[in-house]
Motif scaffolding. Structure first.
Motif, PDB file in Angstrom:
ATOM      1  N   GLU A  91      -4.136   2.407  -8.696  1.00 32.89           N
ATOM      2  CA  GLU A  91      -5.814   1.833  -9.627  1.00 32.89           C
ATOM      3  C   GLU A  91      -6.312   2.835  -9.210  1.00 32.89           C
ATOM      4  O   GLU A  91      -6.643   2.694 -10.519  1.00 32.89           O
ATOM      5  CB  GLU A  91      -5.521   1.827  -7.502  1.00 32.89           C
ATOM      6  CG  GLU A  91      -5.090   0.266  -6.891  1.00 32.89           C
ATOM      7  CD  GLU A  91      -5.027   0.095  -4.921  1.00 32.89           C
ATOM      8  OE1 GLU A  91      -5.847   1.040  -4.452  1.00 32.89           O
ATOM      9  OE2 GLU A  91      -4.667  -0.618  -4.854  1.00 32.89           O
ATOM     10  N   ARG A  92      -6.278   4.051  -9.039  1.00 33.15           N
ATOM     11  CA  ARG A  92      -7.199   4.862 -10.122  1.00 33.15           C
ATOM     12  C   ARG A  92      -6.562   4.601 -11.246  1.00 33.15           C
ATOM     13  O   ARG A  92      -7.445   5.161 -12.318  1.00 33.15           O
ATOM     14  CB  ARG A  92      -6.240   6.542  -9.673  1.00 33.15           C
ATOM     15  CG  ARG A  92      -7.221   7.383 -10.249  1.00 33.15           C
ATOM     16  CD  ARG A  92      -7.119   8.702  -9.939  1.00 33.15           C
ATOM     17  NE  ARG A  92      -5.715   9.362  -8.899  1.00 33.15           N
ATOM     18  CZ  ARG A  92      -5.107   9.569 -10.184  1.00 33.15           C
ATOM     19  NH1 ARG A  92      -4.836   9.802 -11.515  1.00 33.15           N
ATOM     20  NH2 ARG A  92      -3.697   9.777  -9.850  1.00 33.15           N
ATOM     21  N   ASP A 134      -8.372   1.496 -12.590  1.00 40.58           N
ATOM     22  CA  ASP A 134     -10.301   1.294 -12.291  1.00 40.58           C
ATOM     23  C   ASP A 134     -10.671   2.508 -13.508  1.00 40.58           C
ATOM     24  O   ASP A 134     -11.893   2.064 -14.271  1.00 40.58           O
ATOM     25  CB  ASP A 134     -10.775   2.443 -10.973  1.00 40.58           C
ATOM     26  CG  ASP A 134      -9.992   1.347  -9.894  1.00 40.58           C
ATOM     27  OD1 ASP A 134      -9.751   0.317 -10.319  1.00 40.58           O
ATOM     28  OD2 ASP A 134     -10.084   1.708  -9.139  1.00 40.58           O
ATOM     29  N   ARG A 175       1.108   3.410  -5.539  1.00 41.48           N
ATOM     30  CA  ARG A 175      -0.497   2.368  -5.275  1.00 41.48           C
ATOM     31  C   ARG A 175      -2.059   2.760  -5.634  1.00 41.48           C
ATOM     32  O   ARG A 175      -2.045   2.223  -6.827  1.00 41.48           O
ATOM     33  CB  ARG A 175      -0.316   1.328  -4.012  1.00 41.48           C
ATOM     34  CG  ARG A 175      -0.695   0.027  -4.467  1.00 41.48           C
ATOM     35  CD  ARG A 175      -0.469  -1.244  -5.794  1.00 41.48           C
ATOM     36  NE  ARG A 175      -1.540  -1.068  -6.837  1.00 41.48           N
ATOM     37  CZ  ARG A 175      -1.651  -2.601  -7.137  1.00 41.48           C
ATOM     38  NH1 ARG A 175      -0.858  -2.160  -8.191  1.00 41.48           N
ATOM     39  NH2 ARG A 175      -3.323  -2.910  -7.937  1.00 41.48           N
ATOM     40  N   LYS A 176      -1.598   3.362  -5.600  1.00 35.60           N
ATOM     41  CA  LYS A 176      -3.414   5.222  -5.303  1.00 35.60           C
ATOM     42  C   LYS A 176      -3.144   5.047  -6.551  1.00 35.60           C
ATOM     43  O   LYS A 176      -4.129   5.327  -7.182  1.00 35.60           O
ATOM     44  CB  LYS A 176      -2.637   5.722  -4.378  1.00 35.60           C
ATOM     45  CG  LYS A 176      -2.922   5.215  -2.611  1.00 35.60           C
ATOM     46  CD  LYS A 176      -3.061   6.015  -1.674  1.00 35.60           C
ATOM     47  CE  LYS A 176      -2.691   5.890  -0.702  1.00 35.60           C
ATOM     48  NZ  LYS A 176      -2.972   7.052   0.816  1.00 35.60           N
ATOM     49  N   ARG A 231       0.566  -1.800  -0.367  1.00 37.57           N
ATOM     50  CA  ARG A 231      -0.350   0.025  -0.008  1.00 37.57           C
ATOM     51  C   ARG A 231       1.112   0.921  -0.230  1.00 37.57           C
ATOM     52  O   ARG A 231       1.505   1.671   1.187  1.00 37.57           O
ATOM     53  CB  ARG A 231      -0.788  -0.310   1.027  1.00 37.57           C
ATOM     54  CG  ARG A 231      -1.855  -1.058   1.221  1.00 37.57           C
ATOM     55  CD  ARG A 231      -2.757  -1.503  -0.181  1.00 37.57           C
ATOM     56  NE  ARG A 231      -3.369  -0.512   0.175  1.00 37.57           N
ATOM     57  CZ  ARG A 231      -3.979   0.312  -1.158  1.00 37.57           C
ATOM     58  NH1 ARG A 231      -4.382  -1.546  -1.708  1.00 37.57           N
ATOM     59  NH2 ARG A 231      -4.566   1.073  -1.194  1.00 37.57           N
TER      60      ARG A 231
END
Length: 631
Positions: free
Chosen positions: A468-469, A472, A464-465, A460
């Protein structure tokens, strides 16, 4: 392109700028043609000059005169990689390994007595871990340090020829004290490997009683570093010579430690020294950038064969074959740079934290091991490619590339053999460093894997954020243009990692206590692939996150294409796996090759800007091949 340099300089931009300005005034002669002794003398003089700048103080605690900037200290070492790598290695031995061991394994008594002298180079030191018979298997070193309560001394001894300390930087000529790793024995019981401060020379440079010092002699490279051999014949040191942060011996010989498990204590001690691996990865990156800058500049001036219909010969970087040599390597160098920056930031945050947590420490150690392996292998491969790209001229010592080849070759095996390091990465992924596998034995690994399903370990992180965005928001397309879709690229890297880890876990489940070694050994190629594809994934994520942070539109657009080239060239190189596992059709595989060709063509006009953005001080690029008359 200054904005591109700003992106590359990142969080420690000010330190990078200061170092560039400082080295601009350096007048030391390049060591080409030097004899070993002449080279060593120059490097020692440079080391003293470096000490006077105060930069070695960056990472040490403020209460002892340091700056407390751990990340800045690693970046400082990384910048040394643009120049004579012998200086970088000798500085790393003095302040990274020797000084780092005293700081991180010692306690206040050691800090107060030694740190200022180490920072100022008043006390030159060594890091004596590797033995002739034991390199990677540090846990089973043979050197002993036996405590005698009657004299309150440790007796440091080399019991057999294979226990001789080998390849020890700073030992042959300049070192006066060594941090010696040895099996601590007290009350007739061995408590595992610990570190001891052992004087090896007196103030006049003579070996101390019982210490035998030999010179390793000329090496393939890094001859400005005085590597030596150390043998100890019942050398006595006081009880306080033990660096006792993780294990102590009382006056009566009683052993105590805040960590009960000998194995866990050992790996905790080694983990505190992770800074060395991170510094090696960064320095390898600097040497790679230097080689690529020379090769790209040469490729823009060297001409060969007339272009049909003209009277002019073609610039060799206009040939697709030449672009194929250099530009994917350049893209990977950019990707590794951003992964290194993220790793240094993690180190800085972790070691600045009072209680970082066991899992965070282990994730950092695993990432450092993987990036060191991949970055140094990339350096070896890319510097050779750069040499070939410069033809015969690249073989001349005056054109820097031969010394870069020689000096960086050992990077793949020091601060941890790369093959062993990738195994550590894979074992970390499979076990999350569970208590059962702290000794990293094949049996322990197999037992744990047999008990639970293992998937990809996704950290995390801030990067990584961003990932993921993007995933998605990805369109999930499946046409040939999907190759240039970032979400598709990310999924390809993730899917490969998850599949490799899952299939490796299934192979290891077959192990029994009796067959554990055979099963693990038979899967070693699979283990290494698991480590490698994991590193590839986190490198891509770091690159994508760096682009997301970029505010300059022109620089961002260029970095997007460089990232495309990194991702697609990586998949292209591993096409066999993607085809064998049904992740690519034959048509998509062919389209992938065409896409890499297209990207090379698109990035060709930007090649010079991309290498110039590294902002390597021009004095380190003073090769006649690019600074003299056009060939």
């Amino acid at each position: 392109m200054k904005s591109l340099t700003d992106v590359l300089d990142g969080r420690w931009a000010e330190i990078r700028r200061e170092i560039r300005a400082q080295v601009a005034d350096t007048t030391f002669q390049a060591p080409y043609g030097f004899g070993v002794e002449e080279h060593r003398a120059q490097v020692l003089e440079q080391l003293h000059e470096l000490a006077r700048t105060g930069r070695p103080r960056l990472g040490f605690p403020k209460e002892y005169g340091g700056n407390g900037d751990i990340g800045g200290s690693v970046v400082s070492f990384e910048m040394l990689g643009f120049g004579d790598l012998s200086l970088m290695v000798k500085a790393g031995v003095q302040w990274g390994l020797f000084g780092g061991a005293v700081e991180l394994l010692g306690t206040r008594e050691h800090h107060e007595r030694y740190l200022r002298a180490i920072m100022d180079l008043e006390l030159p030191g060594c890091f004596a871990m590797t033995e002739f018979g034991h390199g990677s298997d540090v846990q089973h070193l043979r050197t002993t340090a036996t405590y005698e309560p009657a004299t309150q001394e440790f007796v440091v001894h080399t019991p057999e020829p294979s226990a001789r300390k080998e390849y020890i930087g700073n030992a042959a000529r300049d070192g006066r004290m060594a941090v010696v790793f040895a099996q601590l024995v007290t009350g007739g019981q061995s408590r595992g490997v610990h570190a001891f401060l052992v004087p090896i020379r007196d103030e006049n440079g003579r070996p101390m009683p019982g210490v035998r010092i030999e010179d390793c002699g000329p090496k393939a490279g890094l001859n400005g570093v005085d590597n030596g051999r150390l043998t100890f014949d019942r050398v006595r040191v006081p009880r306080t010579a033990l660096l006792n942060r993780y294990g102590d011996v009382a006056e009566d010989g009683t052993y105590s430690s805040p960590i009960d498990s000998d194995g866990r204590r050992f790996f905790t001690m080694l983990g505190t020294l992770v800074r060395g691996r991170i510094s090696v990865a960064g320095s390898a990156g600097s040497a790679t950038k230097r080689a690529l800058t020379i090769a790209v500049r040469y490729g823009e001036t060297r001409r060969q064969f007339e272009r049909p219909g003209t009277d002019e010969e073609t610039v060799i970087l206009d040939y697709l074959g030449h672009q194929r040599k250099l530009l994917p390597a350049l893209a990977t160098t950019y990707a590794l740079h951003f992964a290194q920056e993220e790793l240094v930031a993690s180190l800085d945050e972790l070691q600045s934290s009072r209680d970082p947590g066991e899992r965070s420490r282990r994730e950092l150690e695993s990432r450092a091991a993987g990036l060191k392996a991949v970055a140094t292998w990339h350096a070896t491969r890319t510097i050779q490619t750069a040499r070939e790209a410069c033809g015969g001229a690249g073989y001349l010592a005056e054109n820097i590339l031969p010394s870069l080849k020689a000096d960086t070759d050992v990077f793949t095996t020091f601060e941890g053999d790369n093959t062993v390091l990738l195994q550590l990465v894979a074992k970390g992924l499979l076990t999350s460093y569970k208590e059962e596998v702290q000794d990293l034995s094949p049996l322990a690994t197999a037992r744990f894997v047999a008990e639970q399903f293992v998937g990809a370990v996704i950290e995390r992180t801030a990067a990584r954020k961003v990932i993921e965005r993007i995933v998605d928001a990805g369109p999930g397309r499946d046409d040939d243009d999907a190759l240039f879709d970032r979400a598709w690229q990310i999924r390809a890297f993730e899917d490969r990692e998850e599949h490799v880890l899952d299939s490796l876990a299934r192979r290891l489940r077959r192990a029994t206590p009796e067959t554990a070694f055979e099963v693990f050994n038979a899967a070693q190629d699979h283990v290494l692939r698991a480590g490698r594809v994991h590193v590839d994934r986190i490198v891509l994520e770091a690159f994508v996150a760096a682009i997301d942070r970029c505010e300059d539109a022109e620089a961002k657009a260029l970095l997007e294409r460089v990232c495309d080239l990194y991702a697609l060239a990586n998949i292209e190189e591993d096409r066999a796996w993607f085809l064998e596992h049904g992740r690519l059709t034959s048509a998509r595989s062919k389209a992938l090759v065409a896409a890499v060709n297209t990207l090379c063509s698109e990035l060709r006009p930007h090649a010079r800007a991309l290498v110039d953005a590294f902002a390597i001080p021009e004095q380190f690029l003073a090769a006649p091949i690019i600074s003299g008359p056009t060939p």
